[in-house]
Scaffold this motif. Structure first.
Motif, PDB file in Angstrom:
ATOM      1  N   ALA A   1       0.816  -1.208   0.000  1.00  0.00           N
ATOM      2  CA  ALA A   1       0.000   0.000   0.000  1.00  0.00           C
ATOM      3  C   ALA A   1       0.847   1.254   0.000  1.00  0.00           C
ATOM      4  O   ALA A   1       0.368   2.315  -0.400  1.00  0.00           O
ATOM      5  N   VAL A   2       2.097   1.171   0.430  1.00  0.00           N
ATOM      6  CA  VAL A   2       2.952   2.351   0.441  1.00  0.00           C
ATOM      7  C   VAL A   2       3.226   2.838  -0.981  1.00  0.00           C
ATOM      8  O   VAL A   2       3.532   4.012  -1.196  1.00  0.00           O
ATOM      9  N   CYS A   3       3.083   1.948  -1.957  1.00  0.00           N
ATOM     10  CA  CYS A   3       3.208   2.321  -3.377  1.00  0.00           C
ATOM     11  C   CYS A   3       1.991   1.771  -4.093  1.00  0.00           C
ATOM     12  O   CYS A   3       2.014   0.654  -4.621  1.00  0.00           O
ATOM     13  N   PRO A   4       0.895   2.532  -4.116  1.00  0.00           N
ATOM     14  CA  PRO A   4      -0.354   2.006  -4.677  1.00  0.00           C
ATOM     15  C   PRO A   4      -0.231   1.480  -6.106  1.00  0.00           C
ATOM     16  O   PRO A   4      -0.908   0.516  -6.470  1.00  0.00           O
ATOM     17  N   ALA A   5       0.627   2.106  -6.923  1.00  0.00           N
ATOM     18  CA  ALA A   5       0.764   1.660  -8.312  1.00  0.00           C
ATOM     19  C   ALA A   5       1.390   0.270  -8.411  1.00  0.00           C
ATOM     20  O   ALA A   5       1.398  -0.318  -9.495  1.00  0.00           O
ATOM     21  N   SER A   6       1.872  -0.274  -7.302  1.00  0.00           N
ATOM     22  CA  SER A   6       2.418  -1.633  -7.334  1.00  0.00           C
ATOM     23  C   SER A   6       1.335  -2.662  -7.636  1.00  0.00           C
ATOM     24  O   SER A   6       1.656  -3.821  -7.936  1.00  0.00           O
ATOM     25  N   ILE A   7       0.042  -2.261  -7.617  1.00  0.00           N
ATOM     26  CA  ILE A   7      -1.009  -3.216  -8.000  1.00  0.00           C
ATOM     27  C   ILE A   7      -0.860  -3.671  -9.440  1.00  0.00           C
ATOM     28  O   ILE A   7      -1.453  -4.672  -9.842  1.00  0.00           O
ATOM     29  N   VAL A   8      -0.047  -2.948 -10.213  1.00  0.00           N
ATOM     30  CA  VAL A   8       0.206  -3.385 -11.587  1.00  0.00           C
ATOM     31  C   VAL A   8       0.797  -4.797 -11.595  1.00  0.00           C
ATOM     32  O   VAL A   8       0.579  -5.570 -12.528  1.00  0.00           O
ATOM     33  N   GLN A   9       1.534  -5.152 -10.536  1.00  0.00           N
ATOM     34  CA  GLN A   9       2.124  -6.493 -10.442  1.00  0.00           C
ATOM     35  C   GLN A   9       1.058  -7.572 -10.308  1.00  0.00           C
ATOM     36  O   GLN A   9       1.280  -8.732 -10.670  1.00  0.00           O
ATOM     37  N   LEU A  10      -0.087  -7.197  -9.772  1.00  0.00           N
ATOM     38  CA  LEU A  10      -1.151  -8.153  -9.483  1.00  0.00           C
ATOM     39  C   LEU A  10      -2.146  -8.262 -10.630  1.00  0.00           C
ATOM     40  O   LEU A  10      -2.969  -9.175 -10.656  1.00  0.00           O
ATOM     41  N   HIS A  11      -2.064  -7.334 -11.576  1.00  0.00           N
ATOM     42  CA  HIS A  11      -3.079  -7.281 -12.630  1.00  0.00           C
ATOM     43  C   HIS A  11      -2.891  -8.426 -13.620  1.00  0.00           C
ATOM     44  O   HIS A  11      -1.770  -8.767 -13.992  1.00  0.00           O
ATOM     45  N   ARG A  12      -3.999  -8.980 -14.072  1.00  0.00           N
ATOM     46  CA  ARG A  12      -3.936 -10.139 -14.976  1.00  0.00           C
ATOM     47  C   ARG A  12      -3.428  -9.794 -16.362  1.00  0.00           C
ATOM     48  O   ARG A  12      -2.930 -10.658 -17.088  1.00  0.00           O
TER      49      ARG A  12
END
Length: 260
Positions: free
Chosen positions: A216-227
């Motif tokens: 959560a400290v780097c919200p854009a890290s969700i790109v790693q989780l995207h399909r």
């Protein structure tokens, strides 16, 4: 997640436009997710050129904005609805009524966010979501600390984001403190996440988002989780990546049968 590094923002914009053009030409009812700020500007310019010179049509498309400021007057030029009108709907043939955004002047912001979240679901979801990344790692207006499964909701901007956005206003004092934004979970539901970044000022955030922990400290890290995520970077924005050689090798040897 695929990371593609090209020499300039104009080249990343052209490749991003290829992805969107393919969607528009192959799907009868495409749904786009629109971002604002400096990053998508070259992409919108390229789409405008293809519309005017190549006949690329948006008449069958719908679009949803990522976010909106709270409290700006309806006629304020920096309302994101106004920005999208100037940069997208006034230039292309997408019907103005087909572009939706959260209403930053709604009397009940929480209810407005729930309405907007449902509108995206009712549209069948977003096919290609355009997004940038903030210098502090935010995506849309999901600031550091945002829940990774969050939905559309009101948020308070932190000082760094307001300072970054002050260039669009007469003074820092004019930058709103509150926004309505798609959540990280909302963005994660898009079928294709198209994240763009340019400039050395984004290099640290890009490195953290792509090669740091999912956090959560780097919200854009969700790109790693995207399909299905495609990250398009210019040389400066990619300057902090440790796996740059690996990304370049994959791009150089991409088979013709593998779509973007």
């Amino acid at each position: 997640m695929e990371v593609i590094v090209l020499p300039t923002p104009l080249e990343t914009a052209a490749l991003a436009a290829d992805i969107i053009e393919t969607l528009l030409r192959t799907k009868p009812d495409p749904v786009l997710g629109l971002a604002t700020g400096s990053t998508p500007g070259p992409l919108y310019e390229e789409l405008t050129r293809r519309h005017k010179d190549g006949g690329l049509s948006f008449t069958h498309a719908r679009a949803f904005m990522l976010d909106e400021y709270v409290g700006l007057p309806k006629d304020h030029p920096e309302r994101y609805a106004a920005v999208i009108q100037r940069e997208v709907t006034d230039r292309l043939d997408i019907p103005a009524t087909a572009v939706q955004g959260p209403d930053g002047s709604a009397e009940d912001p929480i209810a407005e966010c729930a309405r907007y979240e449902q509108a995206i679901i009712d549209a069948g979801g977003i096919d290609v979501q355009i997004a940038g990344i903030g210098s502090n790692g935010h995506i849309a207006f999901n600031e550091p600390g945002s829940a990774l499964t969050s939905l559309t909701r009101p948020k308070t901007l932190n000082a760094r984001t307001r300072q970054d956005n002050a260039r669009f206003f007469s003074s820092l004092d004019e930058v709103p403190r509150h926004v309505l934004t798609q959540g990280l979970g909302t963005i994660g539901r898009s079928r294709h996440l198209l994240m763009l970044a340019s400039g050395e000022g984004k290099a640290e955030a890009v490195a953290q988002a792509l090669e740091g922990p999912l956090a959560a400290v780097c919200p854009a890290s969700i790109v790693q989780l995207h399909r299905h995520a495609t990250v398009l970077l210019d040389e400066a924005a990619a300057s902090g990546l440790r796996l740059r050689e690996y990304y370049d090798d994959i791009w150089a040897n991409r088979p013709a049968w593998q779509p973007l």
